[in-house]
Design a protein around this motif. Structure first.
Motif, PDB file in Angstrom:
ATOM      1  N   PRO A   1       4.080 -11.069  -6.411  1.00  8.94           N
ATOM      2  CA  PRO A   1       4.392 -10.227  -5.237  1.00  8.94           C
ATOM      3  C   PRO A   1       3.607  -8.926  -5.284  1.00  8.94           C
ATOM      4  O   PRO A   1       3.340  -8.372  -6.351  1.00  8.94           O
ATOM      5  CB  PRO A   1       5.903  -9.962  -5.392  1.00  8.94           C
ATOM      6  CG  PRO A   1       6.400 -11.046  -6.298  1.00  8.94           C
ATOM      7  CD  PRO A   1       5.276 -11.376  -7.221  1.00  8.94           C
ATOM      8  N   GLY A   2       3.233  -8.453  -4.104  1.00  7.00           N
ATOM      9  CA  GLY A   2       2.538  -7.186  -4.023  1.00  7.00           C
ATOM     10  C   GLY A   2       1.060  -7.246  -4.333  1.00  7.00           C
ATOM     11  O   GLY A   2       0.425  -6.200  -4.519  1.00  7.00           O
ATOM     12  N   TRP A   3       0.484  -8.449  -4.365  1.00 12.89           N
ATOM     13  CA  TRP A   3      -0.935  -8.547  -4.735  1.00 12.89           C
ATOM     14  C   TRP A   3      -1.828  -7.866  -3.705  1.00 12.89           C
ATOM     15  O   TRP A   3      -2.869  -7.293  -4.061  1.00 12.89           O
ATOM     16  CB  TRP A   3      -1.344  -9.999  -4.953  1.00 12.89           C
ATOM     17  CG  TRP A   3      -1.532 -10.837  -3.710  1.00 12.89           C
ATOM     18  CD1 TRP A   3      -0.583 -11.523  -3.040  1.00 12.89           C
ATOM     19  CD2 TRP A   3      -2.764 -11.079  -3.031  1.00 12.89           C
ATOM     20  NE1 TRP A   3      -1.129 -12.186  -1.967  1.00 12.89           N
ATOM     21  CE2 TRP A   3      -2.473 -11.941  -1.935  1.00 12.89           C
ATOM     22  CE3 TRP A   3      -4.081 -10.673  -3.219  1.00 12.89           C
ATOM     23  CZ2 TRP A   3      -3.450 -12.378  -1.045  1.00 12.89           C
ATOM     24  CZ3 TRP A   3      -5.064 -11.118  -2.338  1.00 12.89           C
ATOM     25  CH2 TRP A   3      -4.747 -11.963  -1.264  1.00 12.89           C
ATOM     26  N   VAL A   4      -1.427  -7.901  -2.434  1.00 15.16           N
ATOM     27  CA  VAL A   4      -2.231  -7.254  -1.392  1.00 15.16           C
ATOM     28  C   VAL A   4      -2.313  -5.744  -1.648  1.00 15.16           C
ATOM     29  O   VAL A   4      -3.374  -5.127  -1.495  1.00 15.16           O
ATOM     30  CB  VAL A   4      -1.638  -7.549   0.001  1.00 15.16           C
ATOM     31  CG1 VAL A   4      -2.289  -6.682   1.066  1.00 15.16           C
ATOM     32  CG2 VAL A   4      -1.808  -9.028   0.341  1.00 15.16           C
ATOM     33  N   ASP A   5      -1.190  -5.151  -2.075  1.00 16.55           N
ATOM     34  CA  ASP A   5      -1.199  -3.714  -2.371  1.00 16.55           C
ATOM     35  C   ASP A   5      -2.110  -3.402  -3.544  1.00 16.55           C
ATOM     36  O   ASP A   5      -2.764  -2.341  -3.577  1.00 16.55           O
ATOM     37  CB  ASP A   5       0.222  -3.228  -2.673  1.00 16.55           C
ATOM     38  CG  ASP A   5       1.123  -3.270  -1.444  1.00 16.55           C
ATOM     39  OD1 ASP A   5       0.579  -3.149  -0.322  1.00 16.55           O
ATOM     40  OD2 ASP A   5       2.342  -3.437  -1.603  1.00 16.55           O
ATOM     41  N   ARG A   6      -2.189  -4.312  -4.520  1.00 20.16           N
ATOM     42  CA  ARG A   6      -3.070  -4.077  -5.665  1.00 20.16           C
ATOM     43  C   ARG A   6      -4.532  -4.155  -5.250  1.00 20.16           C
ATOM     44  O   ARG A   6      -5.380  -3.444  -5.803  1.00 20.16           O
ATOM     45  CB  ARG A   6      -2.753  -5.065  -6.791  1.00 20.16           C
ATOM     46  CG  ARG A   6      -1.455  -4.717  -7.522  1.00 20.16           C
ATOM     47  CD  ARG A   6      -1.286  -5.530  -8.787  1.00 20.16           C
ATOM     48  NE  ARG A   6      -0.922  -6.909  -8.488  1.00 20.16           N
ATOM     49  CZ  ARG A   6       0.304  -7.303  -8.197  1.00 20.16           C
ATOM     50  NH1 ARG A   6       1.298  -6.432  -8.155  1.00 20.16           N
ATOM     51  NH2 ARG A   6       0.558  -8.569  -7.962  1.00 20.16           N
ATOM     52  N   VAL A   7      -4.839  -5.020  -4.278  1.00 17.42           N
ATOM     53  CA  VAL A   7      -6.212  -5.043  -3.758  1.00 17.42           C
ATOM     54  C   VAL A   7      -6.496  -3.730  -3.027  1.00 17.42           C
ATOM     55  O   VAL A   7      -7.568  -3.135  -3.200  1.00 17.42           O
ATOM     56  CB  VAL A   7      -6.434  -6.247  -2.815  1.00 17.42           C
ATOM     57  CG1 VAL A   7      -7.824  -6.172  -2.192  1.00 17.42           C
ATOM     58  CG2 VAL A   7      -6.266  -7.559  -3.570  1.00 17.42           C
ATOM     59  N   ARG A   8      -5.530  -3.263  -2.230  1.00 19.66           N
ATOM     60  CA  ARG A   8      -5.727  -2.012  -1.487  1.00 19.66           C
ATOM     61  C   ARG A   8      -5.900  -0.813  -2.426  1.00 19.66           C
ATOM     62  O   ARG A   8      -6.549   0.170  -2.072  1.00 19.66           O
ATOM     63  CB  ARG A   8      -4.545  -1.761  -0.557  1.00 19.66           C
ATOM     64  CG  ARG A   8      -4.526  -2.650   0.675  1.00 19.66           C
ATOM     65  CD  ARG A   8      -3.638  -2.058   1.763  1.00 19.66           C
ATOM     66  NE  ARG A   8      -3.677  -2.888   2.956  1.00 19.66           N
ATOM     67  CZ  ARG A   8      -2.704  -3.731   3.320  1.00 19.66           C
ATOM     68  NH1 ARG A   8      -1.635  -3.854   2.554  1.00 19.66           N
ATOM     69  NH2 ARG A   8      -2.804  -4.447   4.419  1.00 19.66           N
ATOM     70  N   ALA A   9      -5.307  -0.905  -3.616  1.00 19.63           N
ATOM     71  CA  ALA A   9      -5.470   0.185  -4.570  1.00 19.63           C
ATOM     72  C   ALA A   9      -6.906   0.267  -5.080  1.00 19.63           C
ATOM     73  O   ALA A   9      -7.360   1.327  -5.506  1.00 19.63           O
ATOM     74  CB  ALA A   9      -4.517  -0.006  -5.755  1.00 19.63           C
ATOM     75  N   VAL A  10      -7.604  -0.847  -4.997  1.00 25.60           N
ATOM     76  CA  VAL A  10      -9.008  -0.878  -5.409  1.00 25.60           C
ATOM     77  C   VAL A  10      -9.916  -0.595  -4.219  1.00 25.60           C
ATOM     78  O   VAL A  10     -10.863   0.192  -4.303  1.00 25.60           O
ATOM     79  CB  VAL A  10      -9.356  -2.258  -6.029  1.00 25.60           C
ATOM     80  CG1 VAL A  10     -10.834  -2.325  -6.410  1.00 25.60           C
ATOM     81  CG2 VAL A  10      -8.481  -2.542  -7.237  1.00 25.60           C
ATOM     82  N   ALA A  11      -9.628  -1.261  -3.114  1.00 26.92           N
ATOM     83  CA  ALA A  11     -10.426  -1.095  -1.892  1.00 26.92           C
ATOM     84  C   ALA A  11      -9.464  -0.970  -0.720  1.00 26.92           C
ATOM     85  O   ALA A  11      -8.623  -1.851  -0.516  1.00 26.92           O
ATOM     86  CB  ALA A  11     -11.347  -2.304  -1.682  1.00 26.92           C
ATOM     87  N   GLU A  12      -9.577   0.079   0.051  1.00 26.27           N
ATOM     88  CA  GLU A  12      -8.651   0.303   1.164  1.00 26.27           C
ATOM     89  C   GLU A  12      -8.727  -0.839   2.189  1.00 26.27           C
ATOM     90  O   GLU A  12      -7.748  -1.159   2.852  1.00 26.27           O
ATOM     91  CB  GLU A  12      -8.947   1.633   1.839  1.00 26.27           C
ATOM     92  CG  GLU A  12      -8.584   2.839   0.980  1.00 26.27           C
ATOM     93  CD  GLU A  12      -8.801   4.137   1.726  1.00 26.27           C
ATOM     94  OE1 GLU A  12      -9.111   4.092   2.932  1.00 26.27           O
ATOM     95  OE2 GLU A  12      -8.665   5.205   1.096  1.00 26.27           O
ATOM     96  N   GLY A  13      -9.876  -1.398   2.323  1.00 24.98           N
ATOM     97  CA  GLY A  13     -10.064  -2.547   3.194  1.00 24.98           C
ATOM     98  C   GLY A  13     -11.278  -3.311   2.717  1.00 24.98           C
ATOM     99  O   GLY A  13     -12.086  -2.784   1.947  1.00 24.98           O
ATOM    100  N   VAL A  14     -11.384  -4.569   3.126  1.00 29.00           N
ATOM    101  CA  VAL A  14     -12.524  -5.365   2.692  1.00 29.00           C
ATOM    102  C   VAL A  14     -13.389  -5.730   3.895  1.00 29.00           C
ATOM    103  O   VAL A  14     -12.899  -5.868   5.017  1.00 29.00           O
ATOM    104  CB  VAL A  14     -12.079  -6.629   1.929  1.00 29.00           C
ATOM    105  CG1 VAL A  14     -11.367  -6.256   0.642  1.00 29.00           C
ATOM    106  CG2 VAL A  14     -11.194  -7.508   2.784  1.00 29.00           C
ATOM    107  N   ASP A  15     -14.666  -5.875   3.629  1.00 30.29           N
ATOM    108  CA  ASP A  15     -15.640  -6.156   4.683  1.00 30.29           C
ATOM    109  C   ASP A  15     -15.886  -7.647   4.860  1.00 30.29           C
ATOM    110  O   ASP A  15     -16.282  -8.096   5.941  1.00 30.29           O
ATOM    111  CB  ASP A  15     -16.965  -5.452   4.349  1.00 30.29           C
ATOM    112  CG  ASP A  15     -16.773  -3.960   4.172  1.00 30.29           C
ATOM    113  OD1 ASP A  15     -16.589  -3.275   5.186  1.00 30.29           O
ATOM    114  OD2 ASP A  15     -16.801  -3.490   3.014  1.00 30.29           O
ATOM    115  N   VAL A  16     -15.681  -8.403   3.787  1.00 29.05           N
ATOM    116  CA  VAL A  16     -15.884  -9.851   3.834  1.00 29.05           C
ATOM    117  C   VAL A  16     -14.766 -10.511   3.047  1.00 29.05           C
ATOM    118  O   VAL A  16     -14.438 -10.075   1.932  1.00 29.05           O
ATOM    119  CB  VAL A  16     -17.244 -10.263   3.224  1.00 29.05           C
ATOM    120  CG1 VAL A  16     -17.377 -11.792   3.176  1.00 29.05           C
ATOM    121  CG2 VAL A  16     -18.399  -9.663   4.012  1.00 29.05           C
TER     122      VAL A  16
END
Length: 330
Positions: free
Chosen positions: A204-219
């Motif tokens: 759970p919360g994996w999306v938030d962990r991605v956002r902690a690295v990159a606020e948004g992704v381009d691809v």
């Protein structure tokens, strides 16, 4: 000849070793003495009866869409010079314009001569077969993604056979890469392949962990589909490209074109990817040459003898595999 057949639709136990008549080379075909067979996640899905509206599978059938081995026989209209050459090739038959993946889990397989890719000296067949589907697909996806220097890229299902190519190739294109996979063993490999960050998308919360690295992704390269693909779509920033090509979760991601337009995300689905056979073959030859020269690293995660194809399918379905799974036939 020895082969493994799907005798009914169901679990891995329906893969039954036995003897079947050997193929003959028809016009424009060759027979390959098979040393290795590619195992795709798609093989496990079709075995259950999934996708029959796209892939009409008639029971019993020998699964498998890709082989590596030595040409032993040529049919009418084929240059006899192919005999004795080591090749990788897609096999199967076409029904209503769709290639039905059958015939690979066997000692011999018939293949159209136009599907043959010669394996260069210095490259083993188990390593070469890793490129047949996933290497060419990775280059095709990268071409469609048009990655710019410094962009953030998310690879969903990054610990699989396609992720083994997408992660390092996206890095080589100048991207910053987040790989999402399940379990620490896969995450460790994703980091080894060059990802800037690796996130367990089964937690759970994996999306938030991605956002902690990159606020948004381009691809986004989405090989997962389903709910995880939907979560990945939420990470796509305006102007992003979302490539939906996989259904490891059991179904493709459910994102409609209207929603993608509202979010200003370019949605690239299976129908949009196309299939340029000539370009795929050029990409394959380039990848094989680069691998033989040590410039590209193929990754064979696990091998199984032909007779244990059912165990290979079970391992894939239980998410116990990393990289490419290969059947050793000879």
């Amino acid at each position: 000849m020895r082969a493994v057949q799907v005798v009914e639709f169901g679990g891995p136990e329906v893969l039954v070793p036995g003897d079947v008549p050997p193929p003959a080379a028809g016009p424009g075909e060759v027979v390959v003495e098979v040393a290795v067979a590619d195992v795709l996640f798609l093989d496990t899905q079709l075995r259950t009866g999934w996708g029959r509206e796209w892939f009409p599978m008639a029971l019993p059938y020998v699964p498998g869409n890709g082989v590596g081995g030595t040409v032993t026989e040529v049919g009418p209209g084929v240059d006899a010079g192919w005999v004795g050459r080591q090749v990788i090739a897609r096999v199967g038959r076409h029904v209503n314009g769709v290639q039905v993946p059958v015939g690979g889990y066997a000692e011999r397989a018939a293949a159209p001569v136009g599907e043959l890719i010669e394996v260069p000296d210095g490259l083993g067949l188990p390593e070469a077969i890793t490129f047949l589907h996933d290497g060419a697909t990775a280059l095709h996806l990268l071409d469609r993604a048009s990655i710019a220097e410094g962009e953030w890229v998310l690879v969903n299902a990054a610990g699989g056979s396609l992720g083994a190519f997408l992660v390092p190739l996206a890095k080589a294109a100048g991207a910053q890469v987040v790989g999402a996979a399940r379990g620490e063993s896969k995450l460790a490999l994703v980091r080894e392949w060059g990802a800037d960050a690796a996130v367990d998308y089964s937690e759970p919360g994996w999306v938030d962990r991605v956002r902690a690295v990159a606020e948004g992704v381009d691809v986004v390269f989405d090989g997962a589909g389903g709910a995880r693909g939907r979560d990945a779509f939420e990470l796509a920033r305006p102007g992003a490209r979302f490539l939906a090509y996989g259904a490891a979760s059991g179904d493709f991601v459910q994102v409609g074109p209207d929603e993608a337009r509202r979010r200003e995300v370019r949605l690239i689905g299976m129908a949009d990817l196309g299939n340029d056979a000539d370009k795929n073959h050029r990409n394959l030859r380039r990848l094989l040459a680069d691998a033989a020269a040590g410039k590209v690293r193929p990754f064979v995660g696990q091998t199984f003898p032909l007779e244990r194809a059912g165990e290979a399918h079970a391992a894939i379905e239980e998410r116990r595999t990393v990289g490419k799974t290969v059947l050793l036939v000879k």
